[in-house]
Write an enzyme that holds these catalytic residues in place. Structure first.
Site, PDB file in Angstrom:
ATOM      1  N   SER A  54       0.836  -1.209   0.000  1.00 40.50           N
ATOM      2  CA  SER A  54       0.000   0.000   0.000  1.00 40.50           C
ATOM      3  C   SER A  54       0.866   1.252   0.000  1.00 40.50           C
ATOM      4  O   SER A  54       2.025   1.236   0.447  1.00 40.50           O
ATOM      5  CB  SER A  54      -0.912   0.013   1.228  1.00 40.50           C
ATOM      6  OG  SER A  54      -1.761  -1.103   1.210  1.00 40.50           O
TER       7      SER A  54
HETATM    8  N1  SAM Z   1      -0.480  -4.797   4.069  1.00 37.07           N
HETATM    9  C1  SAM Z   1       0.209  -5.119   2.850  1.00 37.07           C
HETATM   10  C2  SAM Z   1       1.604  -4.576   2.788  1.00 37.07           C
HETATM   11  O1  SAM Z   1       1.974  -3.803   3.679  1.00 37.07           O
HETATM   12  O2  SAM Z   1       2.306  -4.959   1.855  1.00 37.07           O
HETATM   13  C3  SAM Z   1      -0.515  -4.659   1.625  1.00 37.07           C
HETATM   14  C4  SAM Z   1      -1.541  -5.583   1.276  1.00 37.07           C
HETATM   15  S1  SAM Z   1      -2.208  -5.641  -0.346  1.00 37.07           S
HETATM   16  C5  SAM Z   1      -2.853  -4.039  -0.606  1.00 37.07           C
HETATM   17  C6  SAM Z   1      -3.601  -6.667   0.091  1.00 37.07           C
HETATM   18  C7  SAM Z   1      -3.221  -8.073   0.494  1.00 37.07           C
HETATM   19  O3  SAM Z   1      -4.409  -8.751   0.905  1.00 37.07           O
HETATM   20  C8  SAM Z   1      -2.619  -8.893  -0.638  1.00 37.07           C
HETATM   21  O4  SAM Z   1      -1.394  -9.421  -0.232  1.00 37.07           O
HETATM   22  C9  SAM Z   1      -3.647  -9.994  -0.862  1.00 37.07           C
HETATM   23  O5  SAM Z   1      -3.077 -11.217  -1.283  1.00 37.07           O
HETATM   24  C10 SAM Z   1      -4.280 -10.100   0.500  1.00 37.07           C
HETATM   25  N2  SAM Z   1      -5.620 -10.708   0.500  1.00 37.07           N
HETATM   26  C11 SAM Z   1      -6.623 -10.562  -0.400  1.00 37.07           C
HETATM   27  N3  SAM Z   1      -7.693 -11.290  -0.024  1.00 37.07           N
HETATM   28  C12 SAM Z   1      -7.350 -11.915   1.137  1.00 37.07           C
HETATM   29  C13 SAM Z   1      -8.024 -12.800   2.018  1.00 37.07           C
HETATM   30  N4  SAM Z   1      -9.277 -13.219   1.795  1.00 37.07           N
HETATM   31  N5  SAM Z   1      -7.375 -13.231   3.116  1.00 37.07           N
HETATM   32  C14 SAM Z   1      -6.097 -12.825   3.385  1.00 37.07           C
HETATM   33  N6  SAM Z   1      -5.397 -11.989   2.593  1.00 37.07           N
HETATM   34  C15 SAM Z   1      -6.021 -11.533   1.479  1.00 37.07           C
END
Ligand code: SAM
Length: 214
Positions: free
Chosen positions: A65
């Site tokens: 993000s």
């Molecule tokens: N917090 C992260 C960072 O600092 O890099 C950024 C996260 S990215 C915007 C969103 C993340 O949510 C992705 O890695 C994605 O794979 C994960 N994600 C999406 N759906 C999910 C789910 N149902 N359960 C767990 N993780 C999930």
């Protein structure tokens, strides 16, 4: 592993100043941004850009993000050291590191195995000790360790998952972007066993929170 140099340190102090000028006030959040080597959470090809206030790809079609978003969500958590925090979407592990730096006891769930595996190695290598990194579906939360004082969702949720509401402690606070194309940053406070209050603070754009079928 890449180096962390005084040049990187200077860049992230400047990033923390930019976030402060953009309205972030929580000194623990700004201290975390100024301290954590964001370039080491990214592929080395992004090294020169890592301290821009921008999102970048991290593989598996996901992103780290934008620092402002990380800072905004972290500030809105109103976190105190020792609180139990559930994070949905470990991704690169950067937000997890921010929460650890702020003294939280962090449980973080990631559904992409490649990202989960990388964070599992990266966070301890950089000196961060989340309580547990979990490979699984964040829609379900982590009932084994509920209730949580704070819950942060770092992907756009079409709706607020019922399981996460159930796992929020009374008096607890959840920060979750809700919506499809654009998301409303939604703050949910559990005021009693049966009651929740909702506040909406601006619009953001996240990758989607994915369910079992996608
Ligand atoms: N917090 C992260 C960072 O600092 O890099 C950024 C996260 S990215 C915007 C969103 C993340 O949510 C992705 O890695 C994605 O794979 C994960 N994600 C999406 N759906 C999910 C789910 N149902 N359960 C767990 N993780 C999930």
């Amino acid at each position: 592993m890449n180096q962390d140099t005084t040049k990187h340190q200077g860049k992230r102090r400047r990033l923390a100043n930019i976030l402060s000028e953009k309205g972030i006030k929580d000194t623990a959040v700004l201290a975390a941004i100024a301290s954590i080597p964001r370039h080491l959470f990214l592929d080395s090809s992004f090294e020169d850009h890592a301290y821009q206030d921008k999102a970048f790809p991290i593989g598996a079609e996901q992103t780290i993000s934008q620092p402002y978003t990380v800072a905004f969500q972290s500030e809105q958590l109103m976190l105190k050291p020792g609180m139990r925090v559930l994070e949905i979407g470990t991704g690169s592990g950067y937000q997890t590191a921010v929460l650890c730096h702020m003294g939280a006891e962090v449980y973080s769930i990631e559904r992409q195995h490649e990202l989960f595996r990388t964070s599992l190695k990266r966070l301890p290598a950089l000196g961060f000790s989340p309580k547990k990194l979990i490979f699984g579906d964040g829609y379900k939360g982590f009932p084994e360790k509920a209730p949580f004082d704070r819950i942060i969702v770092t992907a756009g949720a079409p709706v607020v998952p019922e399981a996460l509401l159930a796992q929020l402690a009374v008096g607890g606070r959840m920060v979750i972007p809700v919506g499809d194309e654009q998301q409303k940053m939604t703050i949910i406070t559990r005021t009693s066993q049966a009651d929740f209050e909702k506040l909406i603070l601006g619009e953001f754009r996240f990758v989607p929170l994915l369910g079992d079928k996608n």
